[in-house]
Motif scaffolding. Sequence first.
Motif, PDB file in Angstrom:
ATOM      1  N   ARG A 177       0.832  -1.288   0.003  1.00  0.00           N
ATOM      2  CA  ARG A 177       0.232  -0.196   0.057  1.00  0.00           C
ATOM      3  C   ARG A 177       0.855   1.213   0.018  1.00  0.00           C
ATOM      4  O   ARG A 177       0.725   2.164  -0.825  1.00  0.00           O
ATOM      5  CB  ARG A 177      -0.868  -0.119   1.202  1.00  0.00           C
ATOM      6  CG  ARG A 177      -2.078  -0.851   1.025  1.00  0.00           C
ATOM      7  CD  ARG A 177      -3.036  -0.612   2.239  1.00  0.00           C
ATOM      8  NE  ARG A 177      -2.495  -0.968   3.278  1.00  0.00           N
ATOM      9  CZ  ARG A 177      -2.464  -1.957   4.216  1.00  0.00           C
ATOM     10  NH1 ARG A 177      -3.136  -3.035   3.607  1.00  0.00           N
ATOM     11  NH2 ARG A 177      -2.016  -2.145   5.443  1.00  0.00           N
ATOM     12  N   GLY A 186       2.666   2.246   6.985  1.00  0.00           N
ATOM     13  CA  GLY A 186       1.482   2.929   6.797  1.00  0.00           C
ATOM     14  C   GLY A 186       0.796   3.108   8.016  1.00  0.00           C
ATOM     15  O   GLY A 186      -0.109   3.715   7.978  1.00  0.00           O
ATOM     16  N   SER A 213      -5.078  10.657   5.278  1.00  0.00           N
ATOM     17  CA  SER A 213      -4.264  10.195   6.036  1.00  0.00           C
ATOM     18  C   SER A 213      -4.739  10.762   7.627  1.00  0.00           C
ATOM     19  O   SER A 213      -4.997  11.927   7.506  1.00  0.00           O
ATOM     20  CB  SER A 213      -2.800  10.246   5.874  1.00  0.00           C
ATOM     21  OG  SER A 213      -2.379  11.573   6.109  1.00  0.00           O
ATOM     22  N   LYS A 244       2.405   1.838  -3.344  1.00  0.00           N
ATOM     23  CA  LYS A 244       1.714   2.252  -4.395  1.00  0.00           C
ATOM     24  C   LYS A 244       1.365   3.810  -4.033  1.00  0.00           C
ATOM     25  O   LYS A 244       1.468   4.605  -5.140  1.00  0.00           O
ATOM     26  CB  LYS A 244       0.297   1.812  -4.451  1.00  0.00           C
ATOM     27  CG  LYS A 244       0.527   0.193  -4.810  1.00  0.00           C
ATOM     28  CD  LYS A 244      -0.820  -0.636  -5.263  1.00  0.00           C
ATOM     29  CE  LYS A 244      -1.940  -0.417  -4.212  1.00  0.00           C
ATOM     30  NZ  LYS A 244      -3.109  -1.047  -4.559  1.00  0.00           N
ATOM     31  N   VAL A 245       1.371   4.207  -2.758  1.00  0.00           N
ATOM     32  CA  VAL A 245       1.020   5.645  -2.735  1.00  0.00           C
ATOM     33  C   VAL A 245       2.221   6.350  -3.048  1.00  0.00           C
ATOM     34  O   VAL A 245       2.281   7.409  -3.806  1.00  0.00           O
ATOM     35  CB  VAL A 245       0.487   5.727  -1.157  1.00  0.00           C
ATOM     36  CG1 VAL A 245       0.748   7.323  -0.883  1.00  0.00           C
ATOM     37  CG2 VAL A 245      -0.578   5.283  -1.119  1.00  0.00           C
ATOM     38  N   THR A 246       3.382   5.959  -2.564  1.00  0.00           N
ATOM     39  CA  THR A 246       4.742   6.575  -2.821  1.00  0.00           C
ATOM     40  C   THR A 246       5.053   6.615  -4.161  1.00  0.00           C
ATOM     41  O   THR A 246       5.845   7.767  -4.701  1.00  0.00           O
ATOM     42  CB  THR A 246       6.174   5.832  -2.048  1.00  0.00           C
ATOM     43  OG1 THR A 246       5.707   5.630  -0.899  1.00  0.00           O
ATOM     44  CG2 THR A 246       7.305   6.623  -2.347  1.00  0.00           C
ATOM     45  N   THR A 284      -1.496   5.172  -6.410  1.00  0.00           N
ATOM     46  CA  THR A 284      -2.826   5.488  -5.603  1.00  0.00           C
ATOM     47  C   THR A 284      -2.627   6.589  -4.902  1.00  0.00           C
ATOM     48  O   THR A 284      -1.608   7.009  -4.574  1.00  0.00           O
ATOM     49  CB  THR A 284      -3.095   4.268  -4.377  1.00  0.00           C
ATOM     50  OG1 THR A 284      -2.862   2.855  -5.170  1.00  0.00           O
ATOM     51  CG2 THR A 284      -4.112   4.389  -3.758  1.00  0.00           C
ATOM     52  N   PRO A 285      -3.596   7.403  -5.151  1.00  0.00           N
ATOM     53  CA  PRO A 285      -3.644   8.770  -4.538  1.00  0.00           C
ATOM     54  C   PRO A 285      -3.657   8.861  -2.821  1.00  0.00           C
ATOM     55  O   PRO A 285      -4.562   7.871  -2.329  1.00  0.00           O
ATOM     56  CB  PRO A 285      -4.729   9.620  -5.113  1.00  0.00           C
ATOM     57  CG  PRO A 285      -5.771   8.572  -5.409  1.00  0.00           C
ATOM     58  CD  PRO A 285      -5.003   7.189  -5.774  1.00  0.00           C
ATOM     59  N   LEU A 286      -2.988   9.580  -2.254  1.00  0.00           N
ATOM     60  CA  LEU A 286      -3.083   9.767  -0.780  1.00  0.00           C
ATOM     61  C   LEU A 286      -4.316  10.586  -0.694  1.00  0.00           C
ATOM     62  O   LEU A 286      -4.376  11.786  -0.640  1.00  0.00           O
ATOM     63  CB  LEU A 286      -1.839  10.493  -0.103  1.00  0.00           C
ATOM     64  CG  LEU A 286      -2.020  10.497   1.193  1.00  0.00           C
ATOM     65  CD1 LEU A 286      -1.835   9.234   1.713  1.00  0.00           C
ATOM     66  CD2 LEU A 286      -0.610  11.355   1.611  1.00  0.00           C
ATOM     67  N   GLU A 287      -5.340   9.873  -0.227  1.00  0.00           N
ATOM     68  CA  GLU A 287      -6.648  10.439   0.112  1.00  0.00           C
ATOM     69  C   GLU A 287      -6.947  11.087   1.316  1.00  0.00           C
ATOM     70  O   GLU A 287      -6.859  12.384   1.419  1.00  0.00           O
ATOM     71  CB  GLU A 287      -8.043   9.479  -0.293  1.00  0.00           C
ATOM     72  CG  GLU A 287      -7.894   9.274  -1.725  1.00  0.00           C
ATOM     73  CD  GLU A 287      -9.080   8.420  -2.098  1.00  0.00           C
ATOM     74  OE1 GLU A 287     -10.297   8.594  -1.336  1.00  0.00           O
ATOM     75  OE2 GLU A 287      -9.320   7.780  -2.929  1.00  0.00           O
ATOM     76  N   ILE A 311      -2.006   5.862   6.909  1.00  0.00           N
ATOM     77  CA  ILE A 311      -2.206   6.426   5.663  1.00  0.00           C
ATOM     78  C   ILE A 311      -3.215   6.602   4.987  1.00  0.00           C
ATOM     79  O   ILE A 311      -3.459   7.351   4.135  1.00  0.00           O
ATOM     80  CB  ILE A 311      -1.037   5.804   4.794  1.00  0.00           C
ATOM     81  CG1 ILE A 311      -0.576   6.654   3.787  1.00  0.00           C
ATOM     82  CG2 ILE A 311      -1.444   4.401   4.368  1.00  0.00           C
ATOM     83  CD1 ILE A 311       0.765   5.808   3.034  1.00  0.00           C
ATOM     84  N   ASP A 312      -4.273   5.634   5.471  1.00  0.00           N
ATOM     85  CA  ASP A 312      -5.675   5.802   4.685  1.00  0.00           C
ATOM     86  C   ASP A 312      -6.735   5.891   5.651  1.00  0.00           C
ATOM     87  O   ASP A 312      -7.209   4.553   6.244  1.00  0.00           O
ATOM     88  CB  ASP A 312      -5.640   4.725   3.709  1.00  0.00           C
ATOM     89  CG  ASP A 312      -7.244   4.845   3.082  1.00  0.00           C
ATOM     90  OD1 ASP A 312      -7.929   5.889   2.912  1.00  0.00           O
ATOM     91  OD2 ASP A 312      -7.616   3.673   2.413  1.00  0.00           O
TER      92      ASP A 312
END
Length: 164
Positions: free
Chosen positions: A80, A121, A94, A83-85, A89-92, A139-140
């Motif tokens: 996860r 994360g 945190s 993918k964000v880094t 995947t957008p960091l929506e 992170i999410d």
Amino acid sequence: MKRALFSLVLLTVVYALVLASFHPWDLAFGAVLSGVLLFSFRRFVFDGRPAPLPGLAGRMLAFWPFALAVVGDTIAGTWRVTKVTLGRTPLEKSGIVAVPIGDRTPVGVAVSALVATISPGEFLVEIDWDEGVMLVHTIDASDPEGVRRSHENFYTKYQRKVFP
């Protein structure tokens, strides 16, 4: 008695590993040192006197699924965060999520916090004993109930049998 003996053996093995020597004299000295430490700090370690270790064999068997679940959780967290880094995947959102402690013992809370922090994360921010929650930064945090449910499911399915 089992708990005291188990602790004595474990401390002696740790002493030998630190020395990187399993010479009989080193083991004997380590056992004596471990015994003195356990006796001196028995109120702290055993809360007055050693209590029996309930279901040691069952806990040892349940440890392996727990360890594999921790490894799987770490791999999933790494994926996860990767993918964000990398921008896949957008960091929506945190943020910090309050995860209820529930019926965890202090050792169980410490293990839950360690498991949450090992996985990329997430990390433990604080334990609020008065409110009965662990504050975990994730992170999410877009679905706080999902985060709470995930922690509770992990505890119920894997951790409770080993570290209640």
